[in-house]
Design a protein around this motif. Structure first.
Motif, PDB file in Angstrom:
ATOM      1  N   GLU A   1      10.988  -8.896 -15.826  1.00 55.25           N
ATOM      2  CA  GLU A   1       9.898  -8.108 -16.402  1.00 55.25           C
ATOM      3  C   GLU A   1       8.613  -8.932 -16.435  1.00 55.25           C
ATOM      4  OE1 GLU A   1      10.130  -5.000 -17.100  1.00 55.25           O
ATOM      5  OE2 GLU A   1      12.321  -4.722 -17.070  1.00 55.25           O
TER       6      GLU A   1
ATOM      7  N   TYR B   1       5.879  -5.464  -6.676  1.00 56.93           N
ATOM      8  CA  TYR B   1       5.963  -5.077  -8.080  1.00 56.93           C
ATOM      9  C   TYR B   1       4.596  -5.270  -8.725  1.00 56.93           C
ATOM     10  CZ  TYR B   1       7.651  -5.399 -12.982  1.00 56.93           C
ATOM     11  OH  TYR B   1       7.848  -5.242 -14.326  1.00 56.93           O
TER      12      TYR B   1
ATOM     13  N   LYS C   1      13.564  -0.373  -7.632  1.00 58.21           N
ATOM     14  CA  LYS C   1      13.151   0.741  -8.476  1.00 58.21           C
ATOM     15  C   LYS C   1      14.339   1.567  -8.950  1.00 58.21           C
ATOM     16  CE  LYS C   1       8.631   1.162  -6.226  1.00 58.21           C
ATOM     17  NZ  LYS C   1       7.717   2.042  -5.461  1.00 58.21           N
TER      18      LYS C   1
ATOM     19  N   THR D   1       8.960  -8.558  -5.366  1.00 57.13           N
ATOM     20  CA  THR D   1       9.325  -7.168  -5.103  1.00 57.13           C
ATOM     21  C   THR D   1      10.118  -6.612  -6.278  1.00 57.13           C
ATOM     22  OG1 THR D   1      11.300  -7.905  -3.907  1.00 57.13           O
ATOM     23  CG2 THR D   1       9.316  -7.433  -2.607  1.00 57.13           C
ATOM     24  N   ARG D   2      10.356  -5.311  -6.239  1.00 62.12           N
ATOM     25  CA  ARG D   2      10.994  -4.631  -7.362  1.00 62.12           C
ATOM     26  C   ARG D   2      12.037  -3.646  -6.864  1.00 62.12           C
ATOM     27  NH1 ARG D   2      11.514  -5.277 -12.878  1.00 62.12           N
ATOM     28  NH2 ARG D   2      11.098  -3.404 -14.078  1.00 62.12           N
TER      29      ARG D   2
ATOM     30  N   ARG E   1      16.910  -6.496 -14.262  1.00 62.68           N
ATOM     31  CA  ARG E   1      15.681  -6.868 -13.573  1.00 62.68           C
ATOM     32  C   ARG E   1      14.792  -7.801 -14.400  1.00 62.68           C
ATOM     33  NH1 ARG E   1      13.431  -1.017 -12.033  1.00 62.68           N
ATOM     34  NH2 ARG E   1      13.789  -0.758 -14.265  1.00 62.68           N
TER      35      ARG E   1
END
Length: 230
Positions: A129, A162, A181, A178-179, A127
């Protein structure tokens, strides 16, 4: 002359023994193959009894059955699965406190639903950061992988925004993306998300603790909804 013949015979016998030993080892040598279920068990249980360096908190211990249903997929491989298969997928990583708190509950739900295969994707280093500094807009400190952004595109509006917090921990700032999770458990079919569950339950306070009995039952119900969706 006689001594030379004896020497040649001894050398010949030794040579035959060496050749025979080599053949024996080649025939009987079996390369150790570690199955995905064994790898998953080792991956999660390696952190048992340890503490997190940044917080000095104890890592939640987990007990993973040897015959667990998880099959490893890379980011690139899982994109093809998401687009073309009917499948269950777990996104997470083994040192994640939330994934560790959830994993035994998920395994129990999977077993009771008689599901034999769940794809697993380790997203720890996949992902992007962001951090909050002086600006209202958070600063990206690490790019995600190409596969990660393809996964985000697949999920679309199913994923939440996010947010990152400032140093006080009270104020959250929108990164504009978006993230995915950790953990996220999803059922997919026909190139679409059919059902999914992110992280744990609303009552969990993110304090790196084990779930209560009530939280276990609530989380199990959430997982059952995903398992019954396809």
């Amino acid at each position: 002359m006689k001594n030379n013949k004896v020497l040649y015979i001894v050398i010949g016998i030794c040579g035959l023994l060496v050749i025979g030993l080599c053949i024996f080892l080649m025939v009987n040598h079996k390369e150790e193959v570690v199955s995905d279920s064994e790898k998953f068990k080792a991956d999660f249980e390696q952190y048992n009894g340890l503490t997190y360096e940044d917080t000095n908190e104890s890592v939640i211990d987990v007990n993973i059955p040897e015959d667990n249903p998880f099959i490893y997929k890379t980011g690139k491989e899982i994109v093809d699965v998401l687009e073309n298969e009917t499948a269950y997928v777990l996104f997470g990583y083994s040192s994640c406190p939330l994934t560790r708190a959830a994993i035994e509950v998920l395994i129990t739900a999977i077993e009771e639903a008689s599901v034999s295969k769940v794809y697993y994707v380790d997203i720890k280093d996949m992902r992007d950061e962001y951090v909050h500094k002086d600006s209202i807009i958070p600063e990206k400190t690490k790019n995600g992988t190409d596969a990660y952004y393809e996964i985000l595109d697949f999920f679309g509006n199913n994923l939440e925004k996010y947010y990152v917090y400032d140093e006080t921990g009270f104020y959250a700032y929108d990164t504009g993306v978006t993230r995915l999770k950790s953990p996220t458990f999803v059922a997919v079919s026909g190139g679409k998300v059919v059902s999914m569950h992110e992280e744990l339950v609303a009552s969990y306070d993110y304090s790196n603790r084990e779930l209560t009995d009530d939280e276990i039952e609530e989380l199990k119900k959430e997982y059952n909804e995903v398992l019954l969706a396809i």
